[in-house]
Design a protein around this motif. Structure first.
Motif, PDB file in Angstrom:
ATOM      1  N   LEU A   1       6.397  11.217   2.369  1.00 52.17           N
ATOM      2  CA  LEU A   1       5.441  12.280   2.712  1.00 52.17           C
ATOM      3  C   LEU A   1       5.659  12.624   4.179  1.00 52.17           C
ATOM      4  CD1 LEU A   1       2.001  11.204   1.166  1.00 52.17           C
ATOM      5  CD2 LEU A   1       3.637  12.890   0.297  1.00 52.17           C
TER       6      LEU A   1
ATOM      7  N   ARG B   1      -1.430  11.304  -1.633  1.00 49.49           N
ATOM      8  CA  ARG B   1      -0.904   9.932  -1.534  1.00 49.49           C
ATOM      9  C   ARG B   1      -1.543   9.030  -2.593  1.00 49.49           C
ATOM     10  NH1 ARG B   1       1.449   6.350   3.204  1.00 49.49           N
ATOM     11  NH2 ARG B   1       1.703   4.501   1.924  1.00 49.49           N
TER      12      ARG B   1
ATOM     13  N   VAL C   1       5.607   5.306  -1.924  1.00 51.15           N
ATOM     14  CA  VAL C   1       5.585   6.260  -0.808  1.00 51.15           C
ATOM     15  C   VAL C   1       6.179   5.551   0.402  1.00 51.15           C
ATOM     16  CG1 VAL C   1       4.157   7.763   0.609  1.00 51.15           C
ATOM     17  CG2 VAL C   1       3.559   7.372  -1.800  1.00 51.15           C
TER      18      VAL C   1
ATOM     19  N   GLU D   1       0.418   7.049  -5.609  1.00 53.05           N
ATOM     20  CA  GLU D   1       0.359   5.598  -5.767  1.00 53.05           C
ATOM     21  C   GLU D   1      -0.244   5.217  -7.119  1.00 53.05           C
ATOM     22  OE1 GLU D   1       0.372   4.334  -1.055  1.00 53.05           O
ATOM     23  OE2 GLU D   1      -1.554   4.522  -2.072  1.00 53.05           O
TER      24      GLU D   1
END
Lengths: 260, 260, 260, 260
Positions: free
Chosen positions: A8, A241, A251, A245
């Motif tokens: 990210l 995020r 990530v 996950e």
């Protein structure tokens, strides 16, 4: 990069002098890579160095975010007459400048992502893309180049032997040809955090994107750009995020070699 | 550095965009080191890279010439509130930026000489001098620091283990305490090429300077600054070099390690 | 100006390009005069013109807020070597520039208040104060000069026949000699809206200020500066205005002649 | 304007800070109008004011020479995204700024001539031309607009009731359609002073231009631009003025109303 692993990234350090933009500390808690403005569209040596330090504390990878020399236009304006020779030089200058600041705090520049008008030009103009790639190779050929998939920039980086990371946008809609929907079109920007998160999971897990038309398009992404300067930016980034996950994705930064 | 060996340095690349300053190609044929403006008081990525290239072609060493961010004042103005922390960062930024440009043409930065108001401050303010030294050490501890003899800058560099080159000025008069005569005083600037050349030979061969008062002062110089932006600059520089060579001195760059 | 009449002024238009600062529309609903940045420390032609338009819509008087040419330092840094001649010129330039923008929307510049380091210098340096006054008189001698009471600026303006408005600060503490408590001292800045409001009412109604020491000092204020770029700025400004009106004061612009 | 009367104009005040461009005092002895840079592509308040003063001493009319905010590109680069609204504002800003400086020395701005990329755009884009005209009218409708004949700018100025002066170039070749030969073509720039002078006399006396093809084209010129920043600029300008006077032409400013 294996399926299910994703970076990210967020543009950061985009204040200047007394001005600030975005909530960098909060975004640094969410992302794994930071693209740091190098003083041409935003940023100055103080902001750059503090942003690098904050990234290092959170083990976030840093990259140079070079741009046209255009504080007044935030690097978003195409400027006629800035050709490949000048672009090669301004990219080398800005990478070097960030390396200098990074040295002060013991971090290391790991990637390069052109900013704004330079990014847009490099996506479609092979000579501009090649100039950027030449600059990166001259300064440090271990740097990862970040750019749009299926672009002139990806092609130039790949044929020059650079590691290239293909970037998608969490909050933007795509057309059937894999290009971003122009911002002038309705639906170009996705404001709903849940929708954005779901789309990103699809891109990472299924390696497809659902275009604005509804069509499914195959697309491999190495990094997802989350914006830091829009309302609700931090909340959207956290949603993305969390969704990644929850879907079992890892990530992690692009190039762990650049982490001290 | 052995007696009789001396470097000639000149500030260069001090144009900006459409503006030029001095006759860099002519000066590069005379001097052995070029201090290159890094975009803060003058210079831009195009000018920097072309200056580096021209230096490399003539085997002239290059150095970063960092300054306050002050195009409007050419870096000559003291700016209140720019303290050691900011100076450390702006020096690191500018060294890195020049390294980036140098990488494009295969040259290497060999030294750092602060410019204008930053040079003057660093000569007398230990905390400013220390900040500059920290920046240099963080970016590349093999860089030579150029500064005035018997200054806070020389002291800071020496105690941090940097190679330090002591700089004298060919066209400036000195006071009995070894400091430059302020420009506001009569006789502060020497306009006669023959006189300037004779004085430089004295400084290099005899390691003494004849002060404005007539007093002889011991002084060891590693490099002589010749100005490039005054009328007759090139002729003065040529006179100085010819006089040094006629006196048997070796005119050579400071740090041959930085030459490819 | 009769007892009980007071102007509330605020610095505005202090964004630049993509950057913003403060909540100008909200502040314009509270104050009666706007000091508009003129492009040297902040502001650009777009921001200036839109700020003027927003002021006109609310019948808020506008003034030029000239500064050193120092975007990087937001005009807050004293810059050595900028003397009276240059200051005269940069003030005339900036007043004229704002007049140009004001003409586009049919408003008229009514006052001039130096910004930041220029304000501080003008308060104590008679030659700087005189340079500012010369510039104002040359451009439009009907302009009101805003400056601190008992300052070199007030003196220079008064002896040149300019209308001068004495400015006090709502959120700053004063020393026994009538000068602002330096920001480095504890208690220099007042963060409590109610306290600030009460102090302002005292200044306007009783024409006295209670100094940091507790001493009461006679002080005549024509205008009160409320800051727009601090947390809670709008709430503090509203409290002050409400307290003034509750105390029977008339809150009105300095020079109604400048209102269309 | 009667046949045989012509203005000679030159762009001036195009230094910045420590940088100079051209020999303004020499050119001011030759021309009758000076287009003065207003700080956006070149110029600063010191240079502007001194240029105005030097013009006034020689009874040379002054005009604003507004440009894009682009010091790095000297205002010669088209910048995407600067549309009519922004252009209207930046032109008003720059005219006002020059008026402010002119007020300091008792001169008065008499005309406006867009610079570089803004001039080129305004020649062909009606909405850009209209924006410039709106700015001029808002600030001072007695100003003369200088622009190319048969252009969008001339049309916009004329239909808005502005006085418009049609400008030709002494050292440029023309195509059959009355447009300048692009600089990329051979013969686009005339370097021979005698040839340039002869062509200008033809334009003024015979009201025709001999195009690059040899074709004669009718063309009415009110002012001739002589460049100040090319080698031999002063000599060329003197030749042109001498040739015009030898041919019985009156060389005089555009709008004597603006002279004090």
């Amino acid at each position: 990069m294996p399926t299910g692993r994703i970076d990210l990234n967020c543009d950061m350090g985009e204040g200047f002098g007394a001005w600030t933009m975005g909530d960098d500390p909060a975004m640094l808690d969410v992302v794994t890579s930071a693209n740091i403005a190098c003083g041409f569209h935003a940023g100055d040596p103080m902001i750059m160095t503090e942003t690098v330090r904050a990234a290092l504390e959170r083990k976030v990878q840093i990259g140079a975010h070079p741009a046209f020399n255009d504080l007044a236009g935030f690097g978003r304006r195409a400027i006629a007459g800035i050709g490949p020779r000048e672009i090669e030089r301004l990219v080398a200058y800005q990478i070097g400048a960030l390396q200098g600041c990074a040295a002060l705090v013991g971090h290391r520049v790991g990637h390069v992502k052109p900013h704004g008008a330079l990014y847009n030009l490099a996506a479609v103009e092979p000579d501009i893309a090649a100039a950027i790639v030449r600059a990166i190779r001259a300064v440090d050929r271990s740097l990862t180049l970040v750019g749009p998939p299926a672009s002139a920039l990806e092609a130039a980086g790949g044929s020059a032997g650079l590691r290239v990371a293909r970037e998608v946008f969490a909050d933007r809609s795509y057309e059937d040809d894999g290009q971003l929907t122009p911002r002038s079109q309705p639906g170009a920007v996705i404001h709903d955090a849940a929708v954005a998160a779901q789309r990103v999971v699809g891109m990472v897990v299924d390696r497809t994107i659902i275009c604005r038309s509804g069509k499914r398009l195959a697309l491999v992404a190495d990094t997802v750009c989350v914006h830091g300067d829009t309302p609700g930016a931090v909340a959207i980034a956290r949603s993305i995020r969390a969704a990644l996950e929850a879907a079992g994705c890892t990530v992690a930064p692009l190039a762990s070699a650049a982490m001290p």
